[in-house]
Structures are given as C-alpha cells and as structure tokens.
Scaffold this motif. Structure first.
Motif, PDB file in Angstrom:
ATOM      1  N   SER A 169       0.832  -1.203   0.000  1.00  0.00           N
ATOM      2  CA  SER A 169       0.000   0.000   0.000  1.00  0.00           C
ATOM      3  C   SER A 169       0.871   1.259   0.000  1.00  0.00           C
ATOM      4  O   SER A 169       0.612   2.207  -0.750  1.00  0.00           O
ATOM      5  CB  SER A 169      -0.933  -0.041   1.211  1.00  0.00           C
ATOM      6  N   LEU A 170       1.924   1.262   0.816  1.00  0.00           N
ATOM      7  CA  LEU A 170       2.822   2.418   0.851  1.00  0.00           C
ATOM      8  C   LEU A 170       3.550   2.572  -0.493  1.00  0.00           C
ATOM      9  O   LEU A 170       3.654   3.670  -1.033  1.00  0.00           O
ATOM     10  CB  LEU A 170       3.844   2.274   1.983  1.00  0.00           C
ATOM     11  N   ALA A 171       4.021   1.453  -1.028  1.00  0.00           N
ATOM     12  CA  ALA A 171       4.770   1.502  -2.281  1.00  0.00           C
ATOM     13  C   ALA A 171       3.890   2.035  -3.405  1.00  0.00           C
ATOM     14  O   ALA A 171       4.340   2.822  -4.246  1.00  0.00           O
ATOM     15  CB  ALA A 171       5.280   0.102  -2.635  1.00  0.00           C
ATOM     16  N   LEU A 193      -8.706  -0.383   2.337  1.00  0.00           N
ATOM     17  CA  LEU A 193      -7.997  -1.158   3.372  1.00  0.00           C
ATOM     18  C   LEU A 193      -8.961  -1.490   4.507  1.00  0.00           C
ATOM     19  O   LEU A 193      -9.018  -2.620   4.997  1.00  0.00           O
ATOM     20  CB  LEU A 193      -6.803  -0.367   3.919  1.00  0.00           C
ATOM     21  N   THR A 194      -9.722  -0.485   4.928  1.00  0.00           N
ATOM     22  CA  THR A 194     -10.706  -0.704   5.992  1.00  0.00           C
ATOM     23  C   THR A 194     -11.742  -1.731   5.551  1.00  0.00           C
ATOM     24  O   THR A 194     -12.024  -2.694   6.275  1.00  0.00           O
ATOM     25  CB  THR A 194     -11.415   0.618   6.337  1.00  0.00           C
ATOM     26  N   THR A 195     -12.277  -1.528   4.344  1.00  0.00           N
ATOM     27  CA  THR A 195     -13.304  -2.440   3.840  1.00  0.00           C
ATOM     28  C   THR A 195     -12.781  -3.876   3.793  1.00  0.00           C
ATOM     29  O   THR A 195     -13.461  -4.806   4.226  1.00  0.00           O
ATOM     30  CB  THR A 195     -13.760  -2.015   2.430  1.00  0.00           C
ATOM     31  N   ALA A 196     -11.556  -4.031   3.294  1.00  0.00           N
ATOM     32  CA  ALA A 196     -10.993  -5.376   3.162  1.00  0.00           C
ATOM     33  C   ALA A 196     -10.851  -6.046   4.524  1.00  0.00           C
ATOM     34  O   ALA A 196     -11.193  -7.226   4.688  1.00  0.00           O
ATOM     35  CB  ALA A 196      -9.636  -5.305   2.471  1.00  0.00           C
ATOM     36  N   ALA A 197     -10.382  -5.292   5.530  1.00  0.00           N
ATOM     37  CA  ALA A 197     -10.186  -5.875   6.859  1.00  0.00           C
ATOM     38  C   ALA A 197     -11.526  -6.282   7.468  1.00  0.00           C
ATOM     39  O   ALA A 197     -11.666  -7.378   8.031  1.00  0.00           O
ATOM     40  CB  ALA A 197      -9.459  -4.879   7.762  1.00  0.00           C
ATOM     41  N   VAL A 198     -12.518  -5.408   7.348  1.00  0.00           N
ATOM     42  CA  VAL A 198     -13.835  -5.712   7.916  1.00  0.00           C
ATOM     43  C   VAL A 198     -14.461  -6.900   7.192  1.00  0.00           C
ATOM     44  O   VAL A 198     -14.977  -7.836   7.824  1.00  0.00           O
ATOM     45  CB  VAL A 198     -14.762  -4.477   7.828  1.00  0.00           C
ATOM     46  N   THR A 231       1.264   6.363   7.098  1.00  0.00           N
ATOM     47  CA  THR A 231       1.210   6.669   5.666  1.00  0.00           C
ATOM     48  C   THR A 231       1.505   8.146   5.419  1.00  0.00           C
ATOM     49  O   THR A 231       2.294   8.494   4.520  1.00  0.00           O
ATOM     50  CB  THR A 231      -0.191   6.334   5.101  1.00  0.00           C
ATOM     51  N   LEU A 232       0.893   9.006   6.226  1.00  0.00           N
ATOM     52  CA  LEU A 232       1.083  10.446   6.031  1.00  0.00           C
ATOM     53  C   LEU A 232       2.547  10.834   6.223  1.00  0.00           C
ATOM     54  O   LEU A 232       3.108  11.609   5.441  1.00  0.00           O
ATOM     55  CB  LEU A 232       0.177  11.217   6.995  1.00  0.00           C
ATOM     56  N   VAL A 233       3.176  10.251   7.269  1.00  0.00           N
ATOM     57  CA  VAL A 233       4.592  10.560   7.515  1.00  0.00           C
ATOM     58  C   VAL A 233       5.444  10.088   6.339  1.00  0.00           C
ATOM     59  O   VAL A 233       6.307  10.824   5.838  1.00  0.00           O
ATOM     60  CB  VAL A 233       5.064   9.911   8.840  1.00  0.00           C
ATOM     61  N   VAL A 234       5.173   8.865   5.877  1.00  0.00           N
ATOM     62  CA  VAL A 234       5.937   8.346   4.734  1.00  0.00           C
ATOM     63  C   VAL A 234       5.737   9.229   3.512  1.00  0.00           C
ATOM     64  O   VAL A 234       6.694   9.558   2.789  1.00  0.00           O
ATOM     65  CB  VAL A 234       5.515   6.890   4.424  1.00  0.00           C
ATOM     66  N   MET A 235       4.513   9.663   3.290  1.00  0.00           N
ATOM     67  CA  MET A 235       4.230  10.507   2.129  1.00  0.00           C
ATOM     68  C   MET A 235       4.944  11.850   2.237  1.00  0.00           C
ATOM     69  O   MET A 235       5.423  12.391   1.238  1.00  0.00           O
ATOM     70  CB  MET A 235       2.722  10.738   1.977  1.00  0.00           C
TER      71      MET A 235
END
Ligand SMILES: Nc1ncnc2c1ncn2[C@@H]1O[C@H](COP(=O)(O)OP(=O)(O)OP(=O)(O)O)[C@@H](O)[C@H]1O
Ligand SMILES: [Mg+2]
Lengths: 277, 350
Positions: free
Chosen positions: A46-48, A92-97, A134-138
């Motif tokens: 996801s990050l990549a 991501l949320t949808t997939a986990a739920v 994610t925000l920090v990485v971005m």
C-alpha cells in the motif's frame, strides 16, 4: 486428552461501559499491529503504491502540468497526494472488515462477552495509526522529490490534522461498506471506485481546466476541500478557484468530514447491530 | 428449567416472510451431547445462531445455561462457546496469539491469558505449532484451535455447527476426540451435522430437523429402530443375477431389498451387523453369484428422511446424485467387514 477448566466466575463480569469498550478496542487495535509485524506485505504494498503515484505524477506527468496560477506542480501535487492516500485507505478498511466477516471472526466476537462496539473501535484506531504512518511516509517522500512546506510546525500539524480528520470520516465509510458488502469482489469494487472519486477533485488537476459542470463537481468533492485547506496551511500553491466552496475551503475541510461521519458512523453501527436481524 | 442447559420452545425465525424455523422445540439436559441432524436448509445453523445470541428470532422462547437468550444475551455469552461452520480464527496470527487475543477479549489479564493459551495449546496438541501462523495449519489443526478458543472460559454450553465438514478422516477423528474430552469436563454440547454416523458416535440423543422443525428425537438406538438400522449393499457382477441375489439376501436378512439396476446393486436393512454380513457373503457364495462389492453401512441421512417423511432430502437431487456417481465410479465401498461402512458417505463429501 483432558481439558483444564477455567470458570467464568473468575473473570470480570461486566462487559459494557466505556472502560471495557476502550480496553477491548485497544486489544483489537493491537491485533492489527501484530498483523503488520507478522505479515507486513500488504502494508508495504500500500505504501509503495502511494509512493509510485507520487513518482509518476512528479516525473512522468509533472512536466506537462501547468497550474493556472503558475505555481510549481510538485508543491501543488503533494497536499493532493496526502488526501488521496486517505481516500485509498477506504478499501484497506473495507478489506479488513470484510475478511473478518467472511471468516466468521466477527461472529466469534459477537458471541463473546466483550464490549459490543469494540471491534469497530479497534478497527478505527488501527486504521488511524496506519494513516498516520502513511502520512509521515508521504511527507518524507514529498521532501525527497522536492516538495517544501512553506509553513511553521503549527500549520503543518493543522494540515495533518485536517487530512487525518478526513481519514477518520472515511474509516466509517469503509467499515459500513465492509459490513454491507459480501466477499472479495466487493473490496475490488470499492478499490475501483476510489479512482474516479479521487481524480474528480483538485488533488492532481485544477478544476478550472475541466468542462464547467465537471469542474463544479470536482470543487464540491469533499476531498477538494481538504486538499485546498492543506495547500493553504502548508503554504503550497493552489489553483485559484473563486467558487464559494473553494473560498471557504478551511471551513469545508471540517464540515465535510463531520457530515460524512454523521452519516456513516450511525450507518456502520446500525449495520453492525443489524447483523443480529 | 434447572436441569436443561438448552431449552427452545416454538422457535420461529422468518427470512423475508419465509420461515427458516417454524416452531422448533429442543430440550437438552445438562452435561449431555445432543446431535441436531438435518439436511441442507433444515435450520440447523439458524438454530445455533439464535441460541448463541447472534441472531434475533421472531417467535418462541429460548434459554441457554439458565439465561434468556433474548433478554440476557450478555450473561449467555459468558457461558457459551461457538464453533461455526468455518474456523473463525485469525489466519495471520499464530495459534498462541489467537488464544491470547481471545483470552484478553474474555477479560483475562495478560499473564493469565498467556498461561491459558499455553495450557490449551498443549491440551489440544498444538504446542509444537503454536508459534506458526494459522494459515499454515491443516484443516484439523484449525478446527482444534477453533475449539480451544471456544474453551478459554470453560463454557457450560458449546455449540458446534458441522464441526467436521471438509475434514479428512484423520482431522475428523481429532475433532471428535476433542469434543469427547470437553464433554468429560462437564460441558453440554449441541452438535449439528448432516452425517448420521457423526451424530451416532458423539451424541447421547439425536434430534432430527427438517424445514425448521424437529421431526424426531431419541437416543441413537431408539432412532435406529424407528428409522431403520444398518444396511448391507451388494453390487453383483452380472446384472441378470440381481433378482436371485435379492432373493438370497432377503432370506438372510429378513428384509425387503431395494434394487438399483443401473448400478447392479441391491440394498437391504439388517438387524445384526457383522454376523449378517458374513452370512450374506456365505449365502451369495454358495449360490454361485458373482459379487463385485459388498458393504455394511449406516443408513444415509437421505434414507432416514425417506423413512421419516416419505420424501427425499432437498439436496438429494444434486449432492445425492454426485454421491451415487462417486460411489459407483470409484468402488469405494470395499469396506466389508470393517463394521465402518458409513464412512463412505463422508469420504465422498470430503
Ligand atoms: N440470511 C438469510 N437470508 C435468507 N434466508 C436465509 C438466511 N439464512 C438462512 N436462510 C434460509 O433459512 C433456511 C435454514 O437455513 P440454515 O442455514 O439454518 O440451514 P442449515 O440446516 O444450517 O443448512 P446447511 O446444512 O446447508 O448448513 C434455509 O431455507 C435458508 O435458505
Ligand atoms: Mg448450516
């Protein structure tokens, strides 16, 4: 084979109340943290993916992009990307739920004496932690490709706050969709829908360059308000729209997420409750 | 209703106006195992989900471990374990992490949750693999982990919804063994299954469900005498021998064989088991009839239904047809003399 007993009387009886909701929610947040440690693949992917989009727009399309106000496209792009990654978080949320629903894990939780809303709380908390990462990485990625915030720490934090507020609202969209939809196709559908929603905004392109009606939709896209407000706070160039919703972006960047939350949080909770129906 | 761990009275559940449960009654005495046997769509899962507080119902009353399911759900949840139709465990976490997670959610403190996890891993034979991710587990191991997770707080009542579906014979035995030891610890078990043999082996009493109602109930022995006991199937080599073979088998068994010309097979209900089988073999042999296959087996659920309701199970057209093809084609019924012929029906399923 003999199985040792542990009688229910020896553990706390209460499962309601804020304390247990938070305690159980935290236990489930930690479950997600363990997932990241044991199986970091999906998160790295996801990050990549987000980094790849930054690189694409910076080096591939960036050369051709001309802002109506004449600002630098890198500077314009990054706040848009920050908000965009929050939008990508929905799936991501949808997939986990949906995965917990499908495997019966949700049913196990519901048959246990734990705080009833804690699975939703745990999901939201874990997703917010990942959104922060994610925000920090971005931001680091942005710095690497030449993005520079022209603002002090306070304004940077305020921008981050608005971006994460959007993510928090979208968590409930994701939870609702995960509960309402069935199976993996649903997750793919959500993923696909993220693109038109994301591109039909001011994240990558100035709405003034779109046909009038389309530009108006893009301006009123909740994502656009967050992006415009973040650009203002970060001292990055905007695109100079003068519609009401653009001029009041700072207010709308709070109003939209609150409206989304007011709609989707009750929907998600009601849907979760109605699993009993 | 002190002595009953599970009481359901006239349970009704409607899905879009259509009844999934239509006045289902069930009373399970404490410390016993009840098999709930029924074909697809009989309402087994619906019953279990209602009793485990996962589902509201539209009529009737239900009590589990002395608490009203509708109004005292939280109390019920502290006293039940649920093993659903698929293993509800976290695939990414290790077996131990799963048990610690569920332990924490039962509100054990950290140390106790870890100790309980280790204890259960050992007791369910998972201590070697406890630190591996669950997605590397076999079906049987997953099920055992699932069972272990349901046992963190020793439940008064354990619900098992088709706990061995999709398992190979070894996995099935592992699960059965685990269930037996839970029962020794005093837990009441409600077990749903489509396999008569499974219900027979594990249950003190069996309730047979069909279209949302219990249509028969009794001990396995009682039911066997009402629904028909074990059966012997004979496949002859030459289809022309079938009538003569049927006559010979009728004499030995005292029953009326049913014939299936396509499969060159006859099937008859018998009272004695191995003795009758041996005598049947001798008689056929003495009559010079070529036998390709012979097997002693429990009646299939389909036959039980035919007997009880005069009609076949709804699934008989599809799944039943496949089952026949499987048996005929692979000749798996070489189980003569093992006294365990019923396993063929499950081998085909698996
Ligand atoms: N969520 C649902 N919505 C609509 N109908 C349902 C739902 N769940 C079950 N049903 C219907 O209720 C009836 C009973 O279903 P149930 O799942 O309890 O049967 P079952 O005995 O567990 O069957 P199986 O052996 O296939 O698991 C069936 O006719 C089924 O189609
Ligand atoms: Mg079922």
């Amino acid at each position: 084979m003999t199985i040792g007993t542990l009688t229910p009387g020896s553990v706390p009886a209460r499962s309601g109340g804020l304390r247990w909701t938070l305690a159980d929610g935290w236990t489930l947040t930690r479950r997600s943290l363990s997932h990241w440690v044991r199986d970091p693949g999906p998160l790295i992917a996801s990050l990549a993916f987000n980094v790849l989009i930054v690189l694409m727009f910076t080096y591939l399309f960036g050369g051709q992009m001309r802002l109506p106000g004449g600002g630098d496209y890198h500077e314009f792009l990054m706040p848009g990307m920050f908000a965009m990654t929050m939008l990508f978080g929905i799936s991501l949320t949808t997939a986990a739920v949906a995965a917990d629903m499908e495997r019966g894990v949700t049913d196990r939780f519901r048959s246990m004496p734990m705080a009833s809303m804690s699975p939703l709380i745990g999901r939201a908390a874990a997703d917010m932690l990942f959104a922060l990462v994610t925000l920090v990485v971005m931001m680091l990625c942005g710095l690497a490709v030449g993005w520079r915030p022209g603002a002090d720490a306070g304004r940077i934090l305020a921008a981050a706050g608005l971006i994460l507020l959007l993510r928090f609202a979208l968590v409930w969209v994701g939870v609702y969709l995960g509960l309402a939809m069935k199976g993996k196709e649903a997750v793919a559908a959500v993923q696909t829908m993220e693109f038109p929603f994301g591109f039909l905004s001011c994240a990558f392109i100035a709405p003034s360059t779109m046909p009038g009606w389309l530009g108006a939709i893009a301006e009123w896209n909740p994502l656009s308000s967050t992006v415009t407000a973040a650009r203002e706070l970060l001292g990055n160039p905007g695109w100079g729209g003068d519609a009401w919703v653009v001029r009041n972006a700072m207010t709308m960047a709070v109003v939209w997420p609150v409206v989304l939350m007011l709609i989707f949080m009750p929907l998600a909770v009601a849907k979760y409750r109605s699993l009993r129906a | 209703m002190g002595d009953f761990a599970i009481v359901a009275k006239g349970l009704r559940k409607l899905y879009g106006g259509k009844p999934a449960l239509d006045g289902l009654n069930l009373r399970v005495p404490q410390g016993t195992v009840r098999g709930l046997l029924g074909p697809n769509g009989a309402g087994k899962t619906t019953t279990v989900r209602i009793l485990a507080t996962l589902l509201r119902f539209d009529g009737g009353r239900a009590e589990v471990a002395g608490h009203d399911v509708a109004t005292q759900a939280a109390l019920v949840r502290r006293r039940i374990g649920l093993v659903g139709q698929n293993a509800a465990v976290d695939e990414v976490l290790s077996g131990r992490q799963n048990l610690v997670l569920f332990g924490r959610l039962f509100h054990l403190d950290g140390g106790r949750a870890r100790r309980r996890a280790d204890e259960l891993l050992e007791q369910f034979g998972l201590d070697d693999t406890g630190s591996q991710p669950v997605r590397t587990y076999s079906g049987g191991m997953r099920r055992r982990l699932d069972l272990a997770a349901s046992m963190i707080l020793t439940p008064s009542v354990l619900f098992l919804d088709e706990p061995t579906v999709g398992l190979d014979p070894r996995g099935r035995n592992e699960v059965w063994e685990a269930v037996r030891s839970l029962v020794r610890a005093g837990t009441t078990v409600l077990l749903t299954t489509q396999y008569l043999e499974e219900a027979d082996r594990l249950s003190d009493r069996i309730s047979i469900a069909d279209t949302g109602k219990v249509i028969a109930e009794g001990t396995p022995d009682e039911l066997k005498s009402t629904i028909g006991g074990d059966r012997i199937d004979v496949v002859v080599r030459d289809p022309r021998d079938l009538p003569r073979a049927a006559a010979a088998v009728a004499r030995v068994s005292g029953g009326e064989p049913t014939l299936d010309d396509d499969r060159r097979m006859l099937s008859v209900q018998v009272r004695g088991r191995v003795g009758t089988l041996a005598e049947t073999i001798r008689t056929l042999d003495a009559a010079g009839l070529g036998v390709e296959d012979i097997a002693l087996r429990r009646p299939t659920l389909d036959e039980v239904f035919l007997h009880l309701t005069g009609r076949r199970t709804q699934s008989a057209d599809g799944a039943g047809g496949e089952e026949k093809a499987g048996k005929g084609g692979t000749g798996r019924k070489g189980a003569a003399g093992t006294g365990d012929g019923a396993r063929t029906e499950q081998e085909v399923e698996a």
